[in-house]
Structure formats: structure tokens, C-alpha cells
Design a protein around this motif. Structure first.
Motif, PDB file in Angstrom:
ATOM      1  N   HIS A 131      11.809  38.397  47.747  1.00 26.31           N
ATOM      2  CA  HIS A 131      11.633  39.854  47.554  1.00 26.31           C
ATOM      3  C   HIS A 131      12.958  40.633  47.530  1.00 26.31           C
ATOM      4  O   HIS A 131      13.330  41.186  46.523  1.00 26.31           O
ATOM      5  CB  HIS A 131      10.679  40.479  48.582  1.00 26.31           C
ATOM      6  CG  HIS A 131       9.288  39.969  48.476  1.00 26.31           C
ATOM      7  ND1 HIS A 131       8.424  40.401  47.510  1.00 26.31           N
ATOM      8  CD2 HIS A 131       8.601  39.038  49.199  1.00 26.31           C
ATOM      9  CE1 HIS A 131       7.268  39.776  47.644  1.00 26.31           C
ATOM     10  NE2 HIS A 131       7.349  38.936  48.653  1.00 26.31           N
ATOM     11  N   HIS A 147       8.426  31.479  43.793  1.00 22.95           N
ATOM     12  CA  HIS A 147       7.858  32.207  44.939  1.00 22.95           C
ATOM     13  C   HIS A 147       6.357  32.339  44.705  1.00 22.95           C
ATOM     14  O   HIS A 147       5.907  33.227  44.002  1.00 22.95           O
ATOM     15  CB  HIS A 147       8.526  33.583  45.078  1.00 22.95           C
ATOM     16  CG  HIS A 147       8.168  34.277  46.359  1.00 22.95           C
ATOM     17  ND1 HIS A 147       9.108  34.697  47.272  1.00 22.95           N
ATOM     18  CD2 HIS A 147       6.969  34.614  46.884  1.00 22.95           C
ATOM     19  CE1 HIS A 147       8.494  35.266  48.295  1.00 22.95           C
ATOM     20  NE2 HIS A 147       7.192  35.230  48.088  1.00 22.95           N
ATOM     21  N   HIS A 167       2.586  31.570  46.786  1.00 27.54           N
ATOM     22  CA  HIS A 167       1.822  31.109  47.960  1.00 27.54           C
ATOM     23  C   HIS A 167       0.550  30.479  47.427  1.00 27.54           C
ATOM     24  O   HIS A 167      -0.274  31.179  46.832  1.00 27.54           O
ATOM     25  CB  HIS A 167       1.476  32.286  48.868  1.00 27.54           C
ATOM     26  CG  HIS A 167       2.679  33.025  49.374  1.00 27.54           C
ATOM     27  ND1 HIS A 167       3.292  32.714  50.557  1.00 27.54           N
ATOM     28  CD2 HIS A 167       3.397  34.042  48.835  1.00 27.54           C
ATOM     29  CE1 HIS A 167       4.335  33.521  50.735  1.00 27.54           C
ATOM     30  NE2 HIS A 167       4.416  34.327  49.694  1.00 27.54           N
ATOM     31  N   HIS A 193      11.556  34.888  53.157  1.00 27.80           N
ATOM     32  CA  HIS A 193      11.205  36.272  52.817  1.00 27.80           C
ATOM     33  C   HIS A 193      12.130  37.219  53.582  1.00 27.80           C
ATOM     34  O   HIS A 193      12.302  37.078  54.785  1.00 27.80           O
ATOM     35  CB  HIS A 193       9.776  36.578  53.254  1.00 27.80           C
ATOM     36  CG  HIS A 193       8.710  35.962  52.405  1.00 27.80           C
ATOM     37  ND1 HIS A 193       8.531  34.612  52.296  1.00 27.80           N
ATOM     38  CD2 HIS A 193       7.760  36.537  51.625  1.00 27.80           C
ATOM     39  CE1 HIS A 193       7.507  34.383  51.477  1.00 27.80           C
ATOM     40  NE2 HIS A 193       7.018  35.531  51.058  1.00 27.80           N
ATOM     41  N   ASP A 231       4.299  35.342  43.507  1.00 25.25           N
ATOM     42  CA  ASP A 231       3.888  35.619  44.885  1.00 25.25           C
ATOM     43  C   ASP A 231       2.417  35.244  45.103  1.00 25.25           C
ATOM     44  O   ASP A 231       2.105  34.082  45.249  1.00 25.25           O
ATOM     45  CB  ASP A 231       4.174  37.094  45.214  1.00 25.25           C
ATOM     46  CG  ASP A 231       4.342  37.342  46.703  1.00 25.25           C
ATOM     47  OD1 ASP A 231       4.465  36.365  47.449  1.00 25.25           O
ATOM     48  OD2 ASP A 231       4.345  38.520  47.123  1.00 25.25           O
TER      49      ASP A 231
END
Ligand SMILES: [Zn+2]
Length: 474
Positions: free
Chosen positions: A324, A50, A52, A300, A381
């Protein structure tokens, strides 16, 4: 006979306490924070599932990458003062930054179109003085107590702005991640970055295929290969946009076309914007499943404050992984469904703390998921904006929740087992992981701290602020 049975049952019941590796329990009890960090930094890890990509750049990496673009004809300008050129701060919900915001960065082709008054608000990056440079660096990370969710969702990307639309810059952020993760002994990165609207120096846009070619080239460079990190991408839609369904159709087409590198589709954007609620996408996904085989979905869900059924609804969408899942804890039926199941929750401890979905780590549901058999793995993240790394996530998990050695290894394994990478690659990564972890533990058991004497851990401001553990950045 009864005695033997009693003895057998004693052995069976005493297994759980024996299962905890004593050498690791001793390590946790005796190690200083610096030693524990060193151990976790050197620990062989699996992947980051996970991540970005445009949230994973440290401020210094963006700075370096931006300045290195001169040779390709890109010059970057950033806003260093507000001269009230516009009477009222204009802002738009989707895409236009508020006027009253410093350190918004533009490329030359956009700067050239500004009115003279607005031009006076901007400076070239290379012309910033030391204080302005520090301000620019700090403006894209959550480094102050009062900064939280609104700063992150509403300011950081609006500031980076045209920097994250330069595919060469993004490719460099990818490389720096590979390099840093490689040093932390990660072997796999599944990062969220889909092409769309990348800018050439003259302001025109690249086609998706041109952008893909730039990423492919960077991944093929010898320094990228030398990191030992295997990379795959997920494409993602911004879920609350009016055009999200159409974007999803385009992403499926794109992902289908580039299956060797793009292995899944995600949905991002703040969940407390109800316009992006999960079931909105059910009809579109059902339509797409009539056409495309085997497109993986990680979505998500549950990154919100209030209880709701977003995780359950997201499983109905076809998600194999949940990003999450913080509020899954409020939905007992879905928790039961996920126990020992095939769906993994991507846990982002630091993100959830800094964006205030938990007030402190003791509120985080991670140990409950982990210890009731819901598959979990740790991930980073937007680590650039938290100024953190994967070792920090492991450090938090061990410190706050007293992880056993078996749990640590399980987390690393899950981060490969539940990846969307092609099956033969996955099997190889898993096999390598098992042998690397075994070797690492064996060496530590034999030589103790001597086995880690050459390890030079790198950490950023997160552990320094939260645990007073301040290590070199490079
Ligand atoms: Zn995320």
C-alpha cells in the motif's frame, strides 16, 4: 561546433516527448472505454504481488466451491434470520462474530453443536431461496455506497468463517484466480495464504503439512497447469494479535520448511489498530535473522489515514516490499530514501478507494511515486470483495493518470522483477514478459483493433459502477 552542440542538446532535451509511443497516445485519445478495456485485458501483464487468497474469491466462486464440498462430507449452513436466541449481541475483538449478523456460514460439525433456537436461524446453503442466495453473495463484497472499511475488516471474513478454513475450498479459490488471471494474461501470482487451523468435515484440524499437500495437489492438476500461471505463497501474521510474535516465529519455521512454494512472510491486519505497530516486531525479527537465511519480507505499511513513519519503520524491519504505502507521501525523508531504490511499493488503487484511504483517485499518491522513480507495481489486494480484477487496476491507472506505454510496461515488469520467486524462474518470466509485450505491441501497431477482435474481456461490478463500463462476468 557550437551549432552541433546546440543541435545535440536539442535532440537530448526533446527525447522525453519522443519517448512516449505515438501509437499508444493515439489509442488513448481515440479508443472508447470498451476498447481501452479490451486492450488492457489482452495486454500481457506480469504478476499480482499483493493478493490475499481468501479475499480474492468472487462471491460466486465461494458459492460453487462450498456446494462442491458435499462429496467430502462438508455441509454448509448460513444464518438467514435472527430469533434473539441470545439476549445481547456478543462480540469479541478477535475472532468471535457479533450475534446480530446475517449470512455467517458454518459447517455441519459446528451447526450440530448449536442450541435448537440458534439452529432455527440457519439454513443449508442449497436450501436458500433466490433472495437469500443473492443476499449471501452480496454479503461478502463491498457493493453498497455505505459499506466501507468496517464492513470489510469486521464482517466479510466473519461471514465466510468456516468456509475459508476448508483447504479444499481455498484451493478452489486459488484455481479460479489462476484461471481468471491467466485469461487476463498474467503469468505469476504471489498470494498470501498461510496454513493454520484448517478444518476437517468432523471439526478436527488438519496439520500444516496436510494442508500444504492439498494445495500442492491442486496446483499439480492439469487444469491448474493449463492456466499458465506460476504460483507462490507468502505466509502472514495478523499483526495486532497478542500472540503475533509467537506466530511470526512459527511462520518463519514453516516458510523455511516449504521454501519451494512459500517465498516470503507478510504482516496483515488493519493498521489503525496501534497494537500492531511496526517496531513491535523488530526484536523478534532480529532474533529470527540469527537463525534463518534469506526469508523475504513484504509488509503492509502506510495503509492509514494519518501521517506517520510506518513505512520507514517497516523498512527497518527488513521489508523489501511495502504493501500500500498510501501515507508514504507524508514522509519526505523516506520518499527520498526510496527514489530509484530497491524497495517496491505494491499499489492497490481500487482497495484504497473502496476502503476510503483516498476519497477519489486524484488523491492517490501512485503517480507521484511512479514519476519520481519509486518502484511500484499494480496489484489487486482483495479483488473478490471489490468484485474486480487486474485489468480494472490497469484501466483505473490509465484513465486517471494518463499512463504512457513505457509506464505500463514498467509496471508489468516490476511485478515480476520485485517478486520473491526463485531467481531462475524470475529470469525466465521476465524474458517471456519482454517478448510477449513486444509481440503484442507490434501486432497492434500492424493490425490495429483487428488484432484484438477475438478478445472477450470479462469484468465485474467495479468498472460497471464506477465507469459505467458493464461487461459480461464470465
Ligand atoms: Zn493487503
Amino acid at each position: 561546433m557550437r551549432k552541433i552542440l546546440l543541435l545535440l542538446s536539442l535532440i537530448v532535451y526533446s527525447l522525453p516527448s519522443q519517448a512516449a509511443e505515438p501509437w499508444f497516445e493515439k489509442l488513448k485519445a481515440e479508443a472508447s472505454p470498451e476498447q481501452l478495456y479490451r486492450f488492457l485485458y489482452a495486454l500481457p501483464k506480469g504478476g499480482d504481488l499483493h493478493n490475499h487468497l481468501t479475499g480474492a474469491g468472487l462471491s460466486e466462486w465461494w458459492w460453487d466451491a462450498a456446494l462442491a464440498q458435499q462429496g467430502r462430507g462438508y455441509t454448509y449452513y448460513t444464518k438467514v434470520r435472527i430469533s434473539n436466541c441470545i439476549a445481547y449481541g456478543s462480540s469479541n475483538e478477535y475472532g468471535f462474530a457479533p450475534y446480530l449478523m446475517l449470512f455467517r456460514t458454518l459447517q455441519g460439525s459446528s451447526y450440530d453443536k448449536l442450541e435448537p433456537c440458534q439452529k432455527g436461524e440457519y439454513k443449508r446453503l442449497q436450501d436458500l431461496n433466490a433472495a437469500e442466495k443473492q443476499g449471501w453473495l452480496d454479503s461478502i463484497r463491498l457493493n453498497e455506497q455505505y459499506e466501507g472499511r468496517n464492513e470489510f475488516f469486521g464482517r466479510h471474513w466473519e461471514r465466510l468463517n468456516e468456509l475459508w478454513r476448508n483447504p479444499y475450498v481455498v484451493a478452489e479459490i486459488l484455481f479460479r484466480n489462476m484461471q481468471a488471471f491467466g485469461k487476463e494474461n498474467l503469468v505469476y501470482l504471489e498470494t498470501q495464504e498461510g496454513p493454520g487451523g484448517e478444518l476437517k468435515a468432523d471439526g478436527s484440524t488438519y496439520t500444516a503439512d496436510e494442508t500444504v499437500a492439498i494445495y500442492r495437489q491442486r496446483l499439480a492438476d492439469p487444469d491448474a497447469k493449463a492456466t499458465g500461471v506460476t504460483v507462490r505463497f507468502q505466509s502472514s501474521i495478523l499483526r495486532f494479535l497478542p500472540s503475533a510474535e509467537q506466530n511470526l516465529r512459527e511462520l518463519y519455521e514453516f516458510t523455511d520448511k516449504h521454501r519451494d512454494l512459500w517465498v516470503g512472510v507478510n504482516m496483515v491486519g488493519r493498521e489503525d489498530d496501534d497494537k500492531g505497530y511496526p517496531l513491535r516486531f523488530l526484536p523478534t525479527l532480529r532474533e529470527l535473522r540469527k537463525k534463518y537465511p534469506d526469508i523475504h519480507l513484504s509488509i503492509h505499511a502506510g495503509e492509514v489515514d494519518e501521517p506517520n513513519h510506518h513505512v520507514r519503520d517497516t523498512l527497518l524491519l527488513g521489508a523489501e516490499r511495502i504493501g500500500h504505502g498510501v501515507n508514504l507521501i507524508t514522509d519526505p525523508e523516506t520518499m527520498l530514501l526510496m527514489r530509484n531504490g530497491p524497495y517496491m511499493v505494491e499499489i492497490n488503487l481500487i482497495s484504497n478507494l473502496l476502503l476510503e484511504y483516498v476519497q477519489n483517485f486524484q488523491q492517490h499518491p501512485f503517480p507521484e511515486y511512479l514519476r519520481t522513480g519509486i518502484p511500484v507495481a499494480l496489484s489487486t489486494d482483495d479483488r473478490g470483495m471489490w468484485d474486480s480484477n487486474m485489468s480494472d487496476e490497469y484501466f483505473v491507472a490509465v484513465r486517471e493518470f494518463n499512463l504512457s506505454w513505457e509506464e505500463l510496461v514498467q509496471l508489468g515488469r516490476n511485478s515480476l522483477k520485485y517478486s520473491f520467486v526463485q531467481e531462475p524462474v524470475k529470469q525466465k518470466l521476465l524474458k517471456d514478459y519482454d517478448s510477449r509485450v513486444e509481440r503484442f505491441a507490434e501486432q497492434f501497431r500492424k493490425q490495429g483493433w483487428d488484432s484484438l477482435k477475438d478478445v472477450k474481456p470479462v469484468s465485474y461490478s467495479f468498472t460497471c459502477k464506477h465507469y459505467q463500463l458493464c461487461l459480461p462476468r464470465e
